[in-house]
Write a protein that holds these residues in place. Structure first.
Motif, short mmCIF file in Angstrom:
data_model
loop_
_atom_site.label_atom_id
_atom_site.label_comp_id
_atom_site.label_asym_id
_atom_site.label_seq_id
_atom_site.Cartn_x
_atom_site.Cartn_y
_atom_site.Cartn_z
N GLN A 174 0.84 -1.20 0.00
CA GLN A 174 0.00 0.00 0.00
C GLN A 174 0.87 1.26 0.00
O GLN A 174 1.90 1.32 0.66
N SER A 175 0.43 2.27 -0.73
CA SER A 175 1.23 3.47 -0.93
C SER A 175 1.55 4.18 0.38
O SER A 175 2.66 4.69 0.56
N LYS A 176 0.61 4.20 1.31
CA LYS A 176 0.85 4.88 2.59
C LYS A 176 1.99 4.20 3.35
O LYS A 176 2.84 4.87 3.95
N GLN A 179 5.35 4.99 1.49
CA GLN A 179 5.82 6.35 1.73
C GLN A 179 6.56 6.45 3.06
O GLN A 179 7.66 7.01 3.13
N LYS A 180 5.97 5.90 4.09
CA LYS A 180 6.61 5.97 5.41
C LYS A 180 7.88 5.12 5.45
O LYS A 180 8.87 5.48 6.08
N ILE A 198 3.81 2.92 12.09
CA ILE A 198 2.61 3.13 11.28
C ILE A 198 1.46 2.36 11.91
O ILE A 198 1.64 1.25 12.40
N ASP A 202 -4.80 2.41 9.94
CA ASP A 202 -4.87 3.46 8.93
C ASP A 202 -4.78 2.90 7.51
O ASP A 202 -5.03 3.62 6.54
N LEU A 203 -4.40 1.64 7.40
CA LEU A 203 -4.24 1.02 6.09
C LEU A 203 -5.52 0.33 5.65
O LEU A 203 -6.39 0.01 6.45
N LYS A 204 -5.62 0.10 4.35
CA LYS A 204 -6.75 -0.63 3.81
C LYS A 204 -6.75 -2.06 4.34
O LYS A 204 -5.70 -2.69 4.43
#
Length: 271
Positions: A174-176, A179-180, A198, A202-204
């Motif tokens: 996942q992109s989030k 990124q982190k 993380i 917050d993730l899908k």
């Protein structure tokens, strides 16, 4: 959980496979591929701070996945009894033979039941067949297991994946997360003290269908490993040449046709 999340959790996904359909072709978009695995292999847990671990998440999701898969099986059984699926009478007859027939009849029934739905019906059949393969007179069970794994169950273009691999890649891709993770890696290279944090919430989240299919594939991999152990140990326990030969030809056939886990070389040392 919100009402929407609760509703989604209780929904029973359709993971049934009709006779003649290949499960790993139909659901290839729901599972890992070898290309995905290359990406996944670049991100190893040991490169991430101990403050961030998936162990607890994996355990929680695997429990949910098992429950979801069992709901799918129960739902299909109930539909069978209530005459809502095609071939009801045949399935009921096969189940009866599998319970009360001779040893040969039971094994034949388990094979036919598996062919009716390789996702929802195979795990129970494999469990019983692997048990029979470890007992006296295992030839018929071993032959049936080879047939099922070779023709129906093992993918031809990839190996089977563990549940933990599926769930990790689902989050890692996942992109989030990426990124982190990228920021974390840059700080590490600059020798700055940092932690990778993380919130998984917050993730899908994976769908019920994905969880159930990942559980099925993980279980399938486990039963195949048990089958290999029988092929490995049997030659040293028997003086019967036809059983030794069956184990050897089974391993040879799977090595040539299937990319599933490397079959242990020590099997061949038994001959």
């Amino acid at each position: 959980k919100s009402k929407e999340e609760e509703r989604n959790f209780t929904m029973i996904p359709n993971i049934s496979v009709s006779q003649g359909e290949i499960w790993y072709d139909i659901y290839k978009s729901e599972t890992l591929s070898e290309e995905d695995l290359e990406v996944f292999s670049k991100i190893q847990d040991q490169r991430i701070s101990n403050q961030f671990t998936f162990d607890k998440v994996i355990a929680e999701k695997e429990k949910i996945a098992k429950e979801m898969f069992e709901k799918c099986v129960k739902d299909k059984e109930q539909k069978t009894i209530s005459n809502k699926i095609k071939g009801r009478s045949e399935i009921l007859m096969l189940n009866k033979v599998a319970s009360t027939g001779t040893e040969a009849d039971k094994i034949a029934a388990w094979e036919l039941i598996t062919r009716k739905d390789t996702v929802l019906y195979s795990l129970k059949s494999l469990k019983l067949l692997v048990q029979r393969a470890g007992r006296p007179k295992p030839q018929l069970a071993l032959q049936t297991l080879l047939l099922l794994f070779d023709e129906l169950l093992l993918p031809t273009n990839r190996r089977l994946f563990y549940f933990r691999e599926q769930i990790r890649f689902f989050y890692f891709s996942q992109s989030k997360f990426q990124q982190k993770y990228s920021i974390f890696e840059k700080k590490k290279k600059n020798k700055k003290k940092t932690y990778f944090n993380i919130n998984v919430e917050d993730l899908k989240e994976p769908s019920n269908k994905q969880l159930a299919l990942w559980y099925f594939e993980d279980s399938l991999k486990s039963y195949f490993a048990q089958y290999l152990k029988v092929l490995e140990s049997l030659p040293s326990k028997t003086n019967l040449l036809h059983l030794k030969q069956l184990c050897l030809t089974s391993v040879s056939q799977l090595l040539q046709r299937k990319p599933e886990q490397e079959l242990p070389d020590r099997i061949f040392s038994c001959y």
